[in-house]
Design an enzyme around this catalytic site. Structure first.
Site, PDB file in Angstrom:
ATOM      1  N   GLU A 220      -1.996 -15.499  17.383  1.00 55.06           N
ATOM      2  CA  GLU A 220      -1.659 -15.473  18.807  1.00 55.06           C
ATOM      3  C   GLU A 220      -0.284 -16.072  19.071  1.00 55.06           C
ATOM      4  O   GLU A 220       0.471 -15.563  19.898  1.00 55.06           O
ATOM      5  CB  GLU A 220      -2.725 -16.225  19.608  1.00 55.06           C
ATOM      6  CG  GLU A 220      -2.637 -16.019  21.119  1.00 55.06           C
ATOM      7  CD  GLU A 220      -1.640 -16.919  21.823  1.00 55.06           C
ATOM      8  OE1 GLU A 220      -1.292 -16.640  22.985  1.00 55.06           O
ATOM      9  OE2 GLU A 220      -1.186 -17.930  21.219  1.00 55.06           O
ATOM     10  N   GLU A 221       0.058 -17.149  18.371  1.00 59.19           N
ATOM     11  CA  GLU A 221       1.321 -17.843  18.651  1.00 59.19           C
ATOM     12  C   GLU A 221       2.545 -16.999  18.321  1.00 59.19           C
ATOM     13  O   GLU A 221       3.649 -17.301  18.791  1.00 59.19           O
ATOM     14  CB  GLU A 221       1.376 -19.168  17.886  1.00 59.19           C
ATOM     15  CG  GLU A 221       0.403 -20.222  18.373  1.00 59.19           C
ATOM     16  CD  GLU A 221       0.705 -20.756  19.774  1.00 59.19           C
ATOM     17  OE1 GLU A 221       1.683 -20.304  20.394  1.00 59.19           O
ATOM     18  OE2 GLU A 221      -0.047 -21.615  20.247  1.00 59.19           O
TER      19      GLU A 221
END
Length: 344
Positions: A220-221
């Site tokens: 996600e990051e």
């Protein structure tokens, strides 16, 4: 639901103790696989390294998926300098000033782990006459290894290479007043809430009215967390991520934030309205907010072509991507909203 507070906190601390920047999440995924197996579930490890869990529910064509991410910010070695210091390349949206003076660990591909500290280049204020004026960027900070190294060859002799991961201390604390302070509450605080919900279903023996999945993503990051592996039949995807706290934002650390729009655009109107109405009916402390600089797992899913309704909630977290702060009340309000919405 108060009985789940300590359970969620316990697994939050355990998750935070596992280094897992994007691209180096295997140990955190293994932790979740063992935990869910011990609870009696059958978790599945995706090829990308995420974890998907079928929590049960009636077979139907409108399944619900909640997603949190266990990947965090971090760095890799970009260069071993001639003096034995390490230049780093950030993983995810770090600011260099956020990690200056922080302790860290260097993981070699050979399995060894070395300690160090992230420092400004020429970090002694009594020596560096430009200390205060120096721009804090990734050219001007470096890793100082806690080893007897003075040259590039000394570092390489330890088995350290370019591309090795660097993981920063979390400095986790829970105060008597209920505040949770740590790096990487984004998004391990929400991941712990999901663990608590899975335990709640096992304890109560409830059969959800619709099929429910949990998805712990691991990229996600860096933007593509839930871009793949969403099970067939899922029609609603809820990202349970960090709720923003800051200037111009209504949410505090003690509330669950329901995001109406972020930098990727509005979230599904009907889905968001249902979440707001549920919070009102259940007496859950919540806020509705617009996040000016934010992206989520569910947006990655939409961009990959999944035809789903998308929403975003999360416990309020202050100082995102720095030394973050939440509160047990916000954690439990996020947990309560999940229970109230899915019990309908």
């Amino acid at each position: 639901m108060k009985q789940y507070q300590e359970y969620i906190l316990e697994h939050l601390k355990e998750l935070l103790a596992i280094d897992s920047p994007s691209g180096f999440t295997g140990r955190a995924a293994d932790y979740l696989m063992r935990l869910y197996q011990d609870m009696g579930y059958e978790p599945v490890l995706t090829r990308k390294g995420g974890v998907i869990v079928d929590l049960g529910g009636e077979e139907c064509d409108n399944a619900f998926l909640m997603a949190s991410h266990i990947d965090t910010l971090g760095a890799v070695i970009a260069e071993i300098k001639e003096n034995g210091r390490l230049r780093i390349s950030p993983v995810g949206g770090y600011g260099a000033s956020a990690i200056e003076t922080e302790n860290c660990r260097v993981y070699t591909r050979g399995g060894k782990v070395y300690e160090g500290t992230c420092q400004l280049v020429n970090a002694s204020l009594h020596v560096n006459t430009s200390y205060k004026e120096t721009l804090r960027d990734f050219q001007n900070i470096e890793i100082v290894l806690d080893e007897d190294v003075h040259a590039k060859e000394d570092v390489k002799a330890l088995g350290i290479e370019n591309g090795d991961f660097i993981c920063f201390d979390t400095a986790t604390r829970v105060t008597e007043s209920g505040y949770i302070k740590s790096r990487f509450l984004d998004d391990k605080l929400s991941a712990a809430v999901l663990i608590g919900y899975a335990k709640y279903l096992k304890d109560t023996g409830k059969m959800p009215k619709r099929k429910i999945y949990q998805y712990f993503t691991v990229f996600e990051e860096i933007g593509h967390g839930a871009s793949a592996s969403i099970p067939e039949g899922v029609t609603d995807v809820l990202s349970v991520d960090m709720g923003c706290v800051g200037d111009g934002i209504a949410c505090t650390e003690k509330e669950v934030s329901i995001c109406a729009k972020d930098s990727g655009g509005p979230y599904n109107y009907d889905f968001t309205t249902e979440l707001i109405q549920t919070a009102k009916e259940a007496g859950i402390a919540y806020a509705v907010d617009v996040y000016p600089s934010y992206g989520s797992d569910v947006e990655a899913a939409l961009k990959s072509g999944f035809d789903v309704r998308h929403g975003l909630i999360g416990p309020g977290v202050y100082a995102s991507h720095g030394y973050e702060r939440g509160h047990v009340d916000g954690m439990m309000n996020a947990f309560g909203l999940l229970v109230a919405y899915l019990d309908k």
